[in-house]
Design a protein around this motif. Structure first.
Motif, PDB file in Angstrom:
ATOM      1  N   THR A  21      -8.867  -8.626   2.189  1.00 27.92           N
ATOM      2  CA  THR A  21      -9.142  -7.236   1.859  1.00 27.92           C
ATOM      3  C   THR A  21     -10.646  -7.029   2.038  1.00 27.92           C
ATOM      4  OG1 THR A  21      -9.514  -7.729  -0.491  1.00 27.92           O
ATOM      5  CG2 THR A  21      -7.240  -7.207   0.187  1.00 27.92           C
ATOM      6  N   VAL A  22     -11.154  -5.851   1.676  1.00 26.61           N
ATOM      7  CA  VAL A  22     -12.594  -5.587   1.795  1.00 26.61           C
ATOM      8  C   VAL A  22     -13.093  -4.984   0.492  1.00 26.61           C
ATOM      9  CG1 VAL A  22     -14.442  -4.539   3.150  1.00 26.61           C
ATOM     10  CG2 VAL A  22     -12.263  -5.101   4.258  1.00 26.61           C
ATOM     11  N   GLY A  23     -14.156  -5.553  -0.051  1.00 27.71           N
ATOM     12  CA  GLY A  23     -14.734  -5.042  -1.284  1.00 27.71           C
ATOM     13  C   GLY A  23     -15.266  -3.635  -1.135  1.00 27.71           C
ATOM     14  N   GLY A  24     -15.132  -2.848  -2.192  1.00 30.36           N
ATOM     15  CA  GLY A  24     -15.582  -1.463  -2.152  1.00 30.36           C
ATOM     16  C   GLY A  24     -17.081  -1.299  -2.095  1.00 30.36           C
ATOM     17  N   ASP A  25     -17.845  -2.345  -2.426  1.00 33.35           N
ATOM     18  CA  ASP A  25     -19.311  -2.272  -2.345  1.00 33.35           C
ATOM     19  C   ASP A  25     -19.733  -1.797  -0.959  1.00 33.35           C
ATOM     20  OD1 ASP A  25     -20.179  -4.134  -4.920  1.00 33.35           O
ATOM     21  OD2 ASP A  25     -18.353  -4.830  -3.941  1.00 33.35           O
ATOM     22  N   ALA A  26     -19.063  -2.306   0.072  1.00 33.62           N
ATOM     23  CA  ALA A  26     -19.420  -1.967   1.451  1.00 33.62           C
ATOM     24  C   ALA A  26     -19.157  -0.503   1.761  1.00 33.62           C
ATOM     25  CB  ALA A  26     -18.631  -2.848   2.421  1.00 33.62           C
ATOM     26  N   PHE A  27     -18.262   0.131   0.994  1.00 28.72           N
ATOM     27  CA  PHE A  27     -17.913   1.528   1.229  1.00 28.72           C
ATOM     28  C   PHE A  27     -18.615   2.472   0.249  1.00 28.72           C
ATOM     29  CE2 PHE A  27     -14.206  -1.079   2.445  1.00 28.72           C
ATOM     30  CZ  PHE A  27     -14.085  -0.724   3.779  1.00 28.72           C
ATOM     31  N   GLY A  28     -19.524   1.938  -0.539  1.00 27.33           N
ATOM     32  CA  GLY A  28     -20.267   2.771  -1.465  1.00 27.33           C
ATOM     33  C   GLY A  28     -19.579   3.024  -2.783  1.00 27.33           C
ATOM     34  N   ASP A  29     -18.524   2.265  -3.097  1.00 26.72           N
ATOM     35  CA  ASP A  29     -17.843   2.404  -4.387  1.00 26.72           C
ATOM     36  C   ASP A  29     -17.554   1.012  -4.929  1.00 26.72           C
ATOM     37  OD1 ASP A  29     -16.145   2.806  -6.568  1.00 26.72           O
ATOM     38  OD2 ASP A  29     -15.250   4.603  -5.679  1.00 26.72           O
ATOM     39  N   PRO A  30     -18.423   0.501  -5.796  1.00 30.97           N
ATOM     40  CA  PRO A  30     -18.288  -0.875  -6.275  1.00 30.97           C
ATOM     41  C   PRO A  30     -17.139  -1.097  -7.240  1.00 30.97           C
ATOM     42  CG  PRO A  30     -20.109   0.214  -7.391  1.00 30.97           C
ATOM     43  CD  PRO A  30     -19.633   1.168  -6.329  1.00 30.97           C
TER      44      PRO A  30
END
Length: 399
Positions: free
Chosen positions: A361-370
């Motif tokens: 999966t991909v952590g939300g940190d990369a999308f601006g929502d930690p």
């Protein structure tokens, strides 16, 4: 001296590609990894589109194409915008590029000067802020979190606009959240934009056809907004053509001319064969689009029901695209006693799921929502069921 440019040093690598690479490396070691990190349809390109590419080879479409794309493809795009969206564009207002990613980047590079601000609602696609930095602009991140269905409000937009604001980037249906702006919501945002004459909108509509709430709505439809909007779209998601690399912009002709000038210097025209395939995609039978949309909707319903059954996850129901973006912050500070690593953020959680559940999966940190993380359900029902089973067990071991 080994020194990269400061321009390049400002950029971060794509988190989605990093996780996909980690997944591929584990698979190469013989580990059974289910990859939910990549935003790519798992369907094959429809046969009638592939047949058009075969024909293009036989007809010797093997030379440089015009920088803005073939005239008949640009006309087909203009016809699509008229017939499907009720928007009037001429072929001169269309520019075909090497994927919608280049189309977004072209638009930012053509319109944003050093120090100008670009408003980016968060969660956002990982590349938006990096492209703005590449152009010398300043990303202005506006948080639109879980409680507001990940959609920016007119009040937030108005508050974020300053004399330095040049652009709003709006993605609907959204990557990474699957949120879809309604016509009324877009009208309210358009009203704000129209009060500020130097602000433009890049409307990323690449997931237009993967929509579970009815007709797609574009912010360009409102009076005065067509002149202020750059629509970005392409064939990758709707027609399962990610590797063909065909995207486009529809915009005022002066913007298209600027992007054409830019594209002419660093890539020239898109692949000739891919353009012929894209022409078939837009002009021939559209049943394949609906069939894939229905499959994605079934998978959406499946993954939402399974995710809601995992204690600790907060799950909304995405209205489009093929992503689920659940809130996972309840796991922060916990650890698996058998492993020892404490989950400090969503990236830690994604790495934990990869190592312990063998699910990428991909952590939300990369999308601006930690507080959240992204899963793509552009995979088989069987993979979704197995992936969620593994995740439930692995998350259940966090104490």
């Amino acid at each position: 001296m080994n020194k990269l440019s400061e321009r390049l040093n400002r950029l971060a690598p794509s988190a989605t590609l990093v996780m996909s690479q980690k997944s591929a490396e584990m698979k190469a070691q013989g580990i059974d990894v289910i990859n939910l990190s990549v935003g790519e349809p798992d369907f094959n390109t429809p046969d009638h589109i592939k047949a058009a590419a075969h024909l293009a080879i036989d007809e010797n479409y093997s030379r440089y194409s015009p920088v803005p794309g073939y005239a008949d493809l640009r006309k087909a795009v203009a016809d699509k915008l008229k017939n499907e969206n009720g928007l009037d564009y001429t072929p001169a207002e269309i520019l075909v590029s090497n994927g919608a990613k280049q189309s977004v980047c072209n638009s930012i590079m053509a319109l944003v000067d050093d120090g100008e601000e670009v408003i980016i609602p968060a969660p956002y696609w990982v590349s938006y802020p990096q492209m703005v930095k590449l152009a010398g602009g300043v990303p202005v991140i506006v948080n639109a979190g879980f409680q507001q269905e990940f959609k920016i409000t007119p009040e937030q937009l108005e508050k974020a606009i300053t004399p330095r604001t040049r652009m709003l980037i709006l993605c609907s249906p959204s990557n990474p959240t699957g949120s879809v702006y309604s016509k009324d919501e877009l009208r309210a945002l358009a009203d704000v934009i129209l009060r500020h004459e130097d602000v433009f909108v890049v409307a990323d509509e690449i997931y237009e056809h993967i929509n579970y709430v009815g007709r797609h709505e574009s912010i360009a439809q409102f009076p005065g907004m067509k002149e202020r909007t750059v629509i970005v779209n392409g064939v990758s998601k709707a027609y399962a053509m990610t590797g063909w690399r065909i995207g486009y912009i529809a915009a005022p002709e002066w913007i298209v001319k600027g992007c054409n000038k830019l594209q002419g210097q660093y890539t020239s025209g898109p692949c000739s064969l891919s353009q012929r395939a894209a022409l078939a995609a837009y002009t021939l039978d559209q049943q394949c689009v609906e069939e894939m949309r229905q499959a994605f909707e079934r998978r959406r319903n499946l993954i939402v029901s399974l995710a809601k059954d995992i204690p600790g996850l907060e799950v909304n129901v995405p209205q489009g695209a093929f992503y689920l973006f659940p809130k996972c912050s309840s796991f922060y500070g916990k650890r698996n006693p058998a492993v020892g690593t404490i989950i400090g953020n969503s990236t830690d959680l994604a790495l934990y799921l990869l190592s312990e559940a063998h699910v990428a999966t991909v952590g939300g940190d990369a999308f601006g929502d930690p507080e959240c993380f992204r899963m793509s359900y552009a995979t088989s029902d069987e993979n979704i069921v197995e992936a969620m089973h593994r995740m439930k067990e692995a998350l259940g071991r966090l104490k």
